[in-house]
Write a protein that holds these residues in place. Structure first.
Motif, PDB file in Angstrom:
ATOM      1  N   ALA A   1      13.735 -18.747  16.164  1.00 36.75           N
ATOM      2  CA  ALA A   1      14.111 -17.620  15.298  1.00 36.75           C
ATOM      3  C   ALA A   1      14.847 -16.565  16.128  1.00 36.75           C
ATOM      4  O   ALA A   1      14.485 -15.376  16.157  1.00 36.75           O
ATOM      5  CB  ALA A   1      12.864 -17.032  14.648  1.00 36.75           C
TER       6      ALA A   1
ATOM      7  N   ASP B   1      16.188 -13.066  14.523  1.00 38.17           N
ATOM      8  CA  ASP B   1      15.139 -12.110  14.159  1.00 38.17           C
ATOM      9  C   ASP B   1      14.410 -11.588  15.392  1.00 38.17           C
ATOM     10  O   ASP B   1      13.994 -10.431  15.433  1.00 38.17           O
ATOM     11  CB  ASP B   1      14.148 -12.754  13.184  1.00 38.17           C
ATOM     12  N   GLN B   2      14.264 -12.426  16.416  1.00 38.36           N
ATOM     13  CA  GLN B   2      13.645 -11.976  17.658  1.00 38.36           C
ATOM     14  C   GLN B   2      14.504 -10.915  18.340  1.00 38.36           C
ATOM     15  O   GLN B   2      13.990  -9.895  18.821  1.00 38.36           O
ATOM     16  CB  GLN B   2      13.427 -13.165  18.590  1.00 38.36           C
TER      17      GLN B   2
ATOM     18  N   GLU C   1       5.796 -18.767  12.074  1.00 36.65           N
ATOM     19  CA  GLU C   1       7.187 -19.213  12.115  1.00 36.65           C
ATOM     20  C   GLU C   1       7.281 -20.723  11.939  1.00 36.65           C
ATOM     21  O   GLU C   1       8.100 -21.229  11.153  1.00 36.65           O
ATOM     22  CB  GLU C   1       7.832 -18.788  13.438  1.00 36.65           C
TER      23      GLU C   1
ATOM     24  N   LYS D   1       7.662 -15.876   4.735  1.00 35.79           N
ATOM     25  CA  LYS D   1       8.730 -15.296   5.545  1.00 35.79           C
ATOM     26  C   LYS D   1       8.472 -13.804   5.799  1.00 35.79           C
ATOM     27  O   LYS D   1       8.603 -13.325   6.931  1.00 35.79           O
ATOM     28  CB  LYS D   1      10.062 -15.501   4.830  1.00 35.79           C
TER      29      LYS D   1
ATOM     30  N   GLU E   1       7.681 -12.172   9.521  1.00 36.88           N
ATOM     31  CA  GLU E   1       8.582 -11.158  10.069  1.00 36.88           C
ATOM     32  C   GLU E   1       7.853  -9.834  10.274  1.00 36.88           C
ATOM     33  O   GLU E   1       8.137  -9.102  11.237  1.00 36.88           O
ATOM     34  CB  GLU E   1       9.788 -10.980   9.150  1.00 36.88           C
TER      35      GLU E   1
ATOM     36  N   ARG F   1       5.858 -10.209  13.435  1.00 35.83           N
ATOM     37  CA  ARG F   1       6.765 -10.162  14.583  1.00 35.83           C
ATOM     38  C   ARG F   1       7.181  -8.717  14.876  1.00 35.83           C
ATOM     39  O   ARG F   1       7.240  -8.297  16.047  1.00 35.83           O
ATOM     40  CB  ARG F   1       7.991 -11.028  14.335  1.00 35.83           C
TER      41      ARG F   1
ATOM     42  N   GLN G   1      14.007  -1.962  10.734  1.00 33.74           N
ATOM     43  CA  GLN G   1      14.931  -3.087  10.888  1.00 33.74           C
ATOM     44  C   GLN G   1      15.981  -3.090   9.771  1.00 33.74           C
ATOM     45  O   GLN G   1      17.172  -3.298  10.020  1.00 33.74           O
ATOM     46  CB  GLN G   1      14.163  -4.408  10.878  1.00 33.74           C
TER      47      GLN G   1
ATOM     48  N   SER H   1      22.890  -6.877  13.511  1.00 37.53           N
ATOM     49  CA  SER H   1      22.504  -8.225  13.062  1.00 37.53           C
ATOM     50  C   SER H   1      23.040  -8.572  11.668  1.00 37.53           C
ATOM     51  O   SER H   1      22.272  -8.839  10.740  1.00 37.53           O
ATOM     52  CB  SER H   1      20.975  -8.362  13.063  1.00 37.53           C
TER      53      SER H   1
ATOM     54  N   LEU I   1      21.678 -11.405   9.421  1.00 40.30           N
ATOM     55  CA  LEU I   1      20.390 -11.278   8.732  1.00 40.30           C
ATOM     56  C   LEU I   1      20.463 -10.362   7.520  1.00 40.30           C
ATOM     57  O   LEU I   1      19.430 -10.115   6.886  1.00 40.30           O
ATOM     58  CB  LEU I   1      19.329 -10.746   9.706  1.00 40.30           C
TER      59      LEU I   1
ATOM     60  N   LYS J   1      17.050 -10.377   5.294  1.00 38.56           N
ATOM     61  CA  LYS J   1      16.147  -9.281   5.676  1.00 38.56           C
ATOM     62  C   LYS J   1      15.934  -8.312   4.517  1.00 38.56           C
ATOM     63  O   LYS J   1      14.833  -7.771   4.342  1.00 38.56           O
ATOM     64  CB  LYS J   1      16.705  -8.568   6.908  1.00 38.56           C
TER      65      LYS J   1
END
Length: 578
Positions: free
Chosen positions: A5, A8-9, A312, A355, A359, A362, A523, A532, A535, A539
């Motif tokens: 991932a 997203d990381q 994940e 999901k 997230e 994370r 985010q 990003s 995403l 997202k």
């Protein structure tokens, strides 16, 4: 097929950990954007290419004890050797002893990728990193010089030995003994004796040596936890020049047969069967618990990370299955042709939930890691905030791992209950994480006792206040943060200790969801400002789901957090068990 991932990381590292800000410090100057991207992409590719293919065989064959030797399935030794050769174990370790000295947040990313690829295998480096921290902070200069370079490279692995059969989580009940050696070759050291259980990667042949950190009692030590000391006890004694010497008097008695993490040898370890197990004192006598908690704190963050890892992997497996599994007509569709189950609303609900939860966990992980890194740079407020976040991450993060893995089984339907699909393995593997390194109940108790009063309550209050101020238009998130603060005030005031403990788990969940929701909101804002772009679509949906569904559900826990303990003790033990 496992895919790292990476996007997203990188987003979580940038927004939640604030890796760019950390790189502006002298200590972490090497962690520029190019370096961070190279590490995240590199460990992702390595994990997917070398560790992920071993996940299934590790579950099926597992670790086994043969003639006193712990064996792993074919391929594990080579994969671990490549991990060491490529230097992944050294990413966040101190440069003074051969590490790269990069932020802890990047070390978390290494473990996230490895653990998503192979949950059980990842416990080997995870325990070693904790042992490195304990020796770096509490070991003597000679001990650091002798052990840290080989542990940081990964050539030697590390463990922590706390639990004993009669003690469980009550470390004050430990009986393992350490007797001073007055003369001879080992004068000044100690003979260690006792049995330890649940020792993760307690024995194996992948590393040249295993450095055990063992809690034991000195003669005439005080009763309870105040009388515990910490000792470094290597599998092979180490010569003065750092080379490996003869085998120490310790052995693996058995490997536990477990629900999951079959490739991780969980060992019963016996020390001093022949009276010649040699160990060295780490730190001051009777101060072992303080030293071990350095390792425990690191481990608790890394176990919270495991919730992200399994979430994940389970989410990816569920998405792949749902996309390919054709079953039933879409409700209300004029076309009577069966569709992939990903089209059905309830399956879609589960997938979006998986999901969003993954997230969110994370985001909490990297926010916590970023606070730890700021504490390392001398920011005392960040260090205290990090302490408040650790029990939230460990408890809620691992609960999320279990929930997401369970949803993964559900998405697979009956096939999820069949071992061949792999969905059951994720669920079985995930279930240990809420138990070890202090059960989630212990984490919640830590939050409502020690962390609730940290800096006279200012640390937790400031965190919740930041969420309330920054959440702005997200009124649900504001209400959740304010409710958390109100419950915290009640717990510090009129609530008894039993009341606090009775409401600790729902309160911990509420706080964790508030922080995770806040970080996801940050985010989303970053993406709206151009970060990003890949995403941007996904997202928006996952954050919206988290804020609209997860946050609102969590508000319902307030009654449990404030419910008190009276009802729990209405029945006698006998009546409750009748």
């Amino acid at each position: 097929m496992y895919r790292p991932a990476t996007a997203d990381q990188l987003l979580a590292l940038e927004v939640c950990a604030g890796i760019g800000e950390l790189a502006r410090s002298e200590r972490f100057a090497a962690a520029d954007a190019e370096m961070v991207t190279a590490i995240v992409e590199g460990i992702g590719a390595f994990s997917a290419g070398e560790w992920a293919p071993l996940n299934r065989i590790g579950d099926l064959e597992g670790a086994r004890l043969e003639n006193g030797v712990v064996r792993l399935p074919e391929g594990f030794a080579e994969a671990y050797a490549h991990y060491v050769d490529q230097g992944w174990n050294a990413i966040a370790a101190p440069a003074e002893w051969g590490g790269q000295g990069l932020p802890f947040a990047l070390g978390c990313n290494v473990l996230e990728n490895l653990g998503s690829a192979n949950f059980a295998f990842n416990l080997l480096p995870m325990l070693t990193t904790g042992a490195i921290d304990a020796l770096e902070q509490h070991g003597s200069e000679a001990q650091r010089a002798l052990y840290l370079p080989k542990m940081i490279s990964g050539e030697w692995s590390g463990t922590m030995n706390l639990t004993e059969p009669q003690a469980g989580s009550d470390l004050g009940a430990l009986r393992s003994a350490a007797t001073p050696i007055e003369s001879g070759d080992h004068a000044g050291k100690y003979r260690i004796s006792g049995t330890k259980i649940f020792i993760t990667w307690g024995d194996h042949e992948l590393a040249e040596n295993i450095v055990h950190l063992v809690l034991a009692r000195l003669p005439d030590s005080p009763e309870g936890s105040r009388g515990i000391s910490l000792f470094v006890v290597p599998k092979y004694l180490v010569n003065a020049d750092g080379s490996v010497g003869p085998r120490n008097d310790l052995r693996c008695v058995s490997v536990e047969h477990k629900l999951g993490i079959h490739a991780s040898p969980t060992c019963v370890m016996s020390y001093g069967d022949n009276g010649e197990c040699i160990g060295e004192l780490v730190g001051a006598p009777n101060r072992g618990l303080m030293a071990m908690f350095t390792m425990m704190n690191n481990a608790r963050i890394n176990v919270g990370n495991q919730g992200v890892q399994i979430g994940e992997r389970a989410t990816q497996a569920a998405l792949a299955y749902a996309r390919d599994r054709i079953q039933s007509v879409r409700a209300g569709s004029p076309d009577r042709k069966p569709v992939a189950i990903i089209e059905h609303p309830d399956v879609r609900r589960m997938l979006v939930r998986m999901k969003a939860l993954t997230e969110g966990a994370r985001a909490l992980l990297y926010y916590t890691a970023g606070q730890v890194d700021r504490g390392t740079l001398g920011d005392t407020e960040a260090a205290a905030r990090g302490e408040c976040l650790v029990p939230m991450l460990k408890a809620w993060g691992t609960d999320i791992g279990v929930e997401v893995a369970s949803l993964g089984v559900q998405v697979h339907g009956g096939m999820g209950f069949i071992e061949e699909t792999g969905a059951a393995q994720h669920y079985r593997d995930a279930r240990i994480a809420p138990i070890y390194e202090g059960t989630n109940g212990i984490q919640a108790a830590d939050l409502v006792t020690r962390k609730l009063g940290l800096e006279d309550g200012a640390s937790l209050d400031a965190l919740l206040g930041d969420i309330s101020r920054d959440a702005g238009e997200e009124t649900g998130l504001v209400r959740l943060a304010e409710e958390c603060r109100s419950i915290a005030d009640w717990m510090r005031g009129e609530a008894t200790l039993d009341d606090r403990l009775a409401g600790s788990v729902p309160f911990t969940t509420m706080c964790a969801v508030a922080v995770a929701g806040w970080q996801l909101l940050r985010q989303r804002r970053a993406i709206e400002q151009g970060t990003s772009p890949s995403l941007a679509a996904s997202k928006q949906v996952s954050v919206r789901y988290f804020l609209d569904h997860i946050v609102s559900e969590t508000m319902g826990l307030a009654a449990g957090a404030r419910g008190g303990s009276t009802l729990l003790y209405e029945l006698s033990n006998e009546a409750l068990c009748a």
